[in-house]
Design a protein around this motif. Sequence first.
Motif, short mmCIF file in Angstrom:
data_model
loop_
_atom_site.label_atom_id
_atom_site.label_comp_id
_atom_site.label_asym_id
_atom_site.label_seq_id
_atom_site.Cartn_x
_atom_site.Cartn_y
_atom_site.Cartn_z
N UNK A 15 0.83 -1.20 0.00
CA UNK A 15 0.00 0.00 0.00
C UNK A 15 0.87 1.25 0.00
N UNK A 16 1.94 1.23 0.81
CA UNK A 16 2.85 2.37 0.87
C UNK A 16 3.58 2.56 -0.46
N UNK A 17 4.02 1.46 -1.06
CA UNK A 17 4.70 1.56 -2.36
C UNK A 17 3.77 2.14 -3.42
N UNK A 18 2.49 1.79 -3.35
CA UNK A 18 1.53 2.30 -4.33
C UNK A 18 1.29 3.79 -4.14
N UNK A 19 1.52 4.30 -2.93
CA UNK A 19 1.36 5.73 -2.69
C UNK A 19 2.35 6.52 -3.55
N UNK A 20 3.51 5.89 -3.82
CA UNK A 20 4.52 6.51 -4.67
C UNK A 20 4.32 6.19 -6.14
N UNK A 21 4.09 4.92 -6.44
CA UNK A 21 4.07 4.49 -7.84
C UNK A 21 2.69 4.47 -8.46
N UNK A 22 1.66 4.42 -7.61
CA UNK A 22 0.30 4.26 -8.10
C UNK A 22 -0.11 2.80 -8.05
N UNK A 23 -1.38 2.57 -7.79
CA UNK A 23 -1.87 1.20 -7.65
C UNK A 23 -1.78 0.41 -8.95
N UNK A 24 -1.98 1.08 -10.07
CA UNK A 24 -1.92 0.38 -11.35
C UNK A 24 -0.53 -0.21 -11.58
N UNK A 25 0.50 0.56 -11.27
CA UNK A 25 1.87 0.09 -11.47
C UNK A 25 2.20 -1.09 -10.55
N UNK A 26 1.83 -0.98 -9.29
CA UNK A 26 2.12 -2.07 -8.35
C UNK A 26 1.36 -3.33 -8.73
N UNK A 27 0.10 -3.19 -9.10
CA UNK A 27 -0.69 -4.35 -9.50
C UNK A 27 -0.10 -5.01 -10.75
N UNK A 28 0.31 -4.20 -11.71
CA UNK A 28 0.90 -4.73 -12.94
C UNK A 28 2.17 -5.51 -12.66
N UNK A 29 3.03 -4.94 -11.80
CA UNK A 29 4.32 -5.59 -11.51
C UNK A 29 4.13 -6.86 -10.68
N UNK A 30 3.19 -6.86 -9.75
CA UNK A 30 2.90 -8.08 -9.00
C UNK A 30 2.47 -9.19 -9.96
N UNK A 31 1.68 -8.81 -10.94
CA UNK A 31 1.17 -9.77 -11.93
C UNK A 31 2.30 -10.30 -12.82
N UNK A 32 3.03 -9.36 -13.43
CA UNK A 32 4.05 -9.75 -14.40
C UNK A 32 5.23 -10.48 -13.75
N UNK A 33 5.56 -10.09 -12.51
CA UNK A 33 6.72 -10.70 -11.85
C UNK A 33 6.33 -11.89 -10.97
N UNK A 34 5.06 -12.20 -10.94
CA UNK A 34 4.53 -13.30 -10.12
C UNK A 34 5.01 -13.11 -8.67
N UNK A 35 4.89 -11.88 -8.19
CA UNK A 35 5.35 -11.54 -6.85
C UNK A 35 4.23 -11.57 -5.84
N UNK A 36 4.61 -11.64 -4.58
CA UNK A 36 3.63 -11.64 -3.50
C UNK A 36 3.86 -10.50 -2.51
N UNK A 37 5.11 -10.03 -2.38
CA UNK A 37 5.42 -8.99 -1.41
C UNK A 37 6.24 -7.89 -2.08
N UNK A 38 6.40 -6.78 -1.37
CA UNK A 38 7.20 -5.68 -1.90
C UNK A 38 8.61 -6.14 -2.22
N UNK A 39 9.20 -6.94 -1.35
CA UNK A 39 10.59 -7.34 -1.53
C UNK A 39 10.77 -8.38 -2.64
N UNK A 40 9.68 -8.88 -3.20
CA UNK A 40 9.76 -9.77 -4.37
C UNK A 40 9.95 -8.98 -5.66
N UNK A 41 9.64 -7.67 -5.62
CA UNK A 41 9.49 -6.91 -6.86
C UNK A 41 10.74 -6.16 -7.27
N UNK A 42 10.98 -6.14 -8.57
CA UNK A 42 11.99 -5.26 -9.18
C UNK A 42 11.24 -4.05 -9.71
N UNK A 43 11.39 -2.91 -9.01
CA UNK A 43 10.65 -1.70 -9.34
C UNK A 43 11.61 -0.59 -9.75
N UNK A 44 11.07 0.51 -10.24
CA UNK A 44 11.93 1.65 -10.56
C UNK A 44 12.63 2.14 -9.28
#
Length: 283
Positions: free
Chosen positions: A142-171
Amino acid sequence: MTTSVQLPETVVLFGEKIPVTDIEIYERFDRELTSWTYQHGNTLLSIKRANRYFPLIEPILKSEGIPDDFKYLAVVESFLDKKVVSPAKAAGLWQFLDTTGRQYGLEITAQVDERYDVEKATYAACRYLKNAYAKYGNWLLAAASYNAGQARISTELDKQIGESFFDLWLNEETTRYIYRIMTVKEIFEHPYEYGFVIKPNHLYPPIAYKEIEVIETIPDLAAFAKEQGYTYAQLKQSNTWLRGRSLTVAKDKSYRIRLPEKKSLHRTPESKIKVHDRRWVVE
């Protein structure tokens, strides 16, 4: 002599234990903690301002069911400067863009911009965070989405098959954002350990106000301020959400204008500053 910072062995953010033994997490945290300790005069100013604004923010977070640690997100966003505007035109303590501010209930017009109202913007931030938590079931995301937006976080969780913030490769900006919140919490809870020596009279005191309910249009805010015994500057400083020189009040609408108590407008070396968090100061 410059001493390397010592990272804490245990870090808990939003109620979640952070795995700081992970080498990537350790080094990213070390980067931010080093930066905020040695390069940010704003770190010191933020602690001083927190003495004024945390007493307003904390009860709202609690009443809305938002973890108390989110007050540190506001520090990362604005250094607790309620007048700040970003290059992207995000405004106020919680740095809302106008579209997002309106989406979460803030009035934003040429005359009124509630992004600059600390309490109303805090309620809006709570609405956003509750919405994000309902989507992710996790406060870090939720905090990460405050910066990146919910659409971006949802997309990256989907594409990277992630479950947590620390699973994700983000900008880089969004990745650093979470580590900055971790850093602010650590420094605010142990400022002396990171070289911040603050005495009670260094802190910024809360401002005591009286409120006037306004139900009719004010054609000239400078004249209104003078009638109340204040300068136009004092009126604007106390009500940064007033963006024009007049205030149009529609039918069945009202506003509450704050006027500072006269004793709050001055401080002397003898002034006794109420300390909100004793961890911030040395006697």
